[in-house]
Scaffold this active site. Structure first.
Site, short mmCIF file in Angstrom:
data_model
loop_
_atom_site.label_atom_id
_atom_site.label_comp_id
_atom_site.label_asym_id
_atom_site.label_seq_id
_atom_site.Cartn_x
_atom_site.Cartn_y
_atom_site.Cartn_z
CE LYS A 1 -3.73 2.59 0.72
NZ LYS A 1 -4.71 2.81 -0.34
CB ALA B 1 -1.19 10.26 2.85
CB ALA C 1 4.28 5.38 5.65
CG ASP D 1 -5.69 9.60 9.63
OD1 ASP D 1 -6.76 10.03 9.17
OD2 ASP D 1 -4.84 9.04 8.93
#
Lengths: 210, 336
Positions: free
Chosen positions: A4, A7, A9, A120
């Site tokens: 993945k 944003a 890492a 977050d």
């Protein structure tokens, strides 16, 4: 193996001493100034590992940290098995959804009681474990604070995440999250935070309140 | 002329803030004419809503006449009159609304109330061909990340206090320039050499700019070079926005990233946004520079879309909505 691109890492799947692990590597972002980039990556790496540990102490399931390399901005941590709430939530029955959201609310309360602000909260950062508990990941924007404002922002973020990504069920989900939150903090403390959430919304751009 | 007769034409009137804009759009997606007059407050001062309204009143008659004339369209040929119904400054909004109502009644044409933010998104979609983007709307009135789902733009992230446009306007004012300040900050920033440390505040997909504003003003007062502070302010403000956007893009995985609003004209911001779009395999699109700042065209074109899907408003119900959020607008004309 890169699984993945986030944003801040890149998430790699790897092995570490015979264990399946996640390698979270904060890479340089070309769009920002080197001074800003270096400071952010280094600070967030060290900080994230520390807060994940604190959250675990507060009773919130989080990945186990195996290794932190501040100079390479890399954390090696447990690979958590399970499905993200982002994909899971829409498929659940109303009852199962309520139960899950209640757990989420309790997890948030546990963190807040230890002055941890996740920073977050989205359904992408929550994984349902086999034992029925909800694991929280991605503490990259987390910090310590005992301010009502910061707790309010935390809840505001999950509410908005629900309103945008799960708009069909957002209202009942958030009500249940609040329920879970109240069950641990008590009514009085919770109401103060909820009041702050409303205040933050009104403060936002163009809220029409009749 | 026979071809023209088949087209749907909409007059659009923009008057949310500084700008009084008039435009005519056709349903084939052409902006026939777009003209504006911009109110300029005194250096060091912000917009005074009443002065802005008076400016718009004075500018309106000639501008409306000029647009019809230049487009070679007779007023009776238009099919609808659209105006910016909100969000914006009440007194300024009411000027546009009053003129639009008067024209609609006099010409016996339907009235369309347009949300100004939706206007920024639609004019950008029209001029770039974007179909299903993550929208970054950055202007004096907005700093928001939005994507479309089920008849509404859903907000995924936004500023928790002032907008990035506000940030530059207020900073420019503090150092003695007139609003809007974006271009001034951009020009001064090009002469900046040294990074002055400023606070960086990202909260999930949200940003907050008021702390950054206070700190930047303080740095100037402490004697840092204005150019260096402008450079640093721009770097930090845009990096925050870009990080929030990237987080959002990673979350919802849209195929396009669309930058719109007045601040979209900033080349530095475009460069940063283009980088993250590439990183996440999204096509980067930016609104045509002609239509990035507030303009009549964004209202005229959105007016066409709304009119064709039945979105008209009765004159007696056409009250302006100074705090009308873009995620409160029901949108029947988009799929998704």
């Amino acid at each position: 193996m890169l699984i993945k691109k986030g944003a801040e890492a890149n998430i790699h799947l790897g092995e570490w001493n015979g264990r399946k692990v996640i390698e979270k590597k904060r890479i340089t972002k070309e769009y920002r100034l080197k001074e800003i980039d270096t400071a952010l990556r280094s600070y967030r790496t060290a900080h994230e590992a520390q807060i994940i540990h604190e959250a675990k102490k507060a009773g919130v399931p989080t990945p186990i940290i195996y290794q932190v390399d501040r100079s390479a901005s890399t954390i090696i941590m447990e690979r958590v098995e399970g499905e993200r709430l982002k994909e899971l939530l829409p498929r659940l029955s109303a009852k199962a959804r309520r139960k899950l959201c209640r757990l989420v609310g309790q997890n948030i309360a546990r963190m807040h009681q230890r002055d941890i602000i996740h920073g977050d909260l989205t359904t992408s950062n929550m994984i349902l474990l086999e034992n029925g508990e909800v694991c929280l990941i991605d503490f990259g924007l987390s910090y310590f604070s005992d301010e009502l404002e910061d707790r309010g922002v935390d809840l505001h973020l999950i509410k908005r995440a629900l309103n945008s990504a799960h708009y069909r069920v957002a209202e009942s989900c958030f009500a249940e999250i609040k329920g879970g939150y109240v069950s641990l903090t008590g009514r009085r403390q919770a109401e103060e935070v909820f009041k702050k959430v409303n205040e933050i919304e009104k403060r936002g751009r163009y809220s029409e309140r009749m | 002329m026979i071809v023209l007769a088949k087209l749907v034409l909409c007059l659009g009137i923009e008057s949310t803030a500084h700008t009084f804009g008039v435009s005519i759009a056709s349903d084939e997606g052409r902006i026939l004419e777009d003209a504006k007059e911009v109110y300029k407050p005194a250096p060091g001062a912000g917009i005074h809503p009443r002065d802005a309204a008076q400016h718009h009143c004075a500018a309106a008659p000639d501008l409306v006449a000029k647009v019809f004339e230049k487009a070679k369209i007779r007023p009776r040929q238009i099919d609808a009159v659209a105006f910016s119904m909100g969000p914006g400054l009440g007194p300024a909004l009411r000027v546009g609304a009053t003129i639009a109502r008067a024209l609609a009644v006099y010409l016996k044409k339907p009235l369309v109330g347009v949300n100004h933010a939706i206007g920024h998104i639609e004019i950008a979609s029209l001029t770039t061909g974007a179909r299903d983007p993550l929208v970054v709307l950055v202007s004096g009135g907005h700093s928001a990340l939005a994507a479309f789902a089920q008849n509404r733009w859903r907000i995924f992230g936004e500023t928790e206090d002032i907008t990035v446009g506000n940030l530059f306007d207020m900073f420019a004012r503090e150092i003695g320039y007139a609003s809007p300040g974006g271009q001034i900050v951009e020009q001064l920033a090009r002469k900046g050499r040294r990074y002055v440390e400023l606070p960086y505040t990202v909260k999930g997909n949200d940003v907050a700019y008021s702390g950054l504003l206070t700190a930047a003003v303080r740095k100037v007062k402490e004697g840092e070079r204005v150019e260096d502070v402008c450079f640093s302010l721009q770097e930090v403000a845009f990096a925050m926005l870009t990080e929030a956007t990237e987080r959002c893009l990673a979350l919802i995985e849209k195929p396009e990233l669309l930058l719109t609003g007045g601040v979209a004209a900033n080349v530095k911001l475009q460069t940063m946004m283009r980088l993250i779009a590439q990183e996440h395999d999204a096509t980067f699109k930016v609104v045509d520079r002609k239509f990035s700042a507030d303009c009549g065209a964004q209202i005229a074109w959105t007016g066409i879309l709304a009119y064709k899907s039945g979105g008209t408003v009765k004159v007696e119900e056409s009250v302006v909505r100074p705090r009308w959020r873009l995620d409160n607008v029901f949108i029947p004309w988009r799929e998704g």
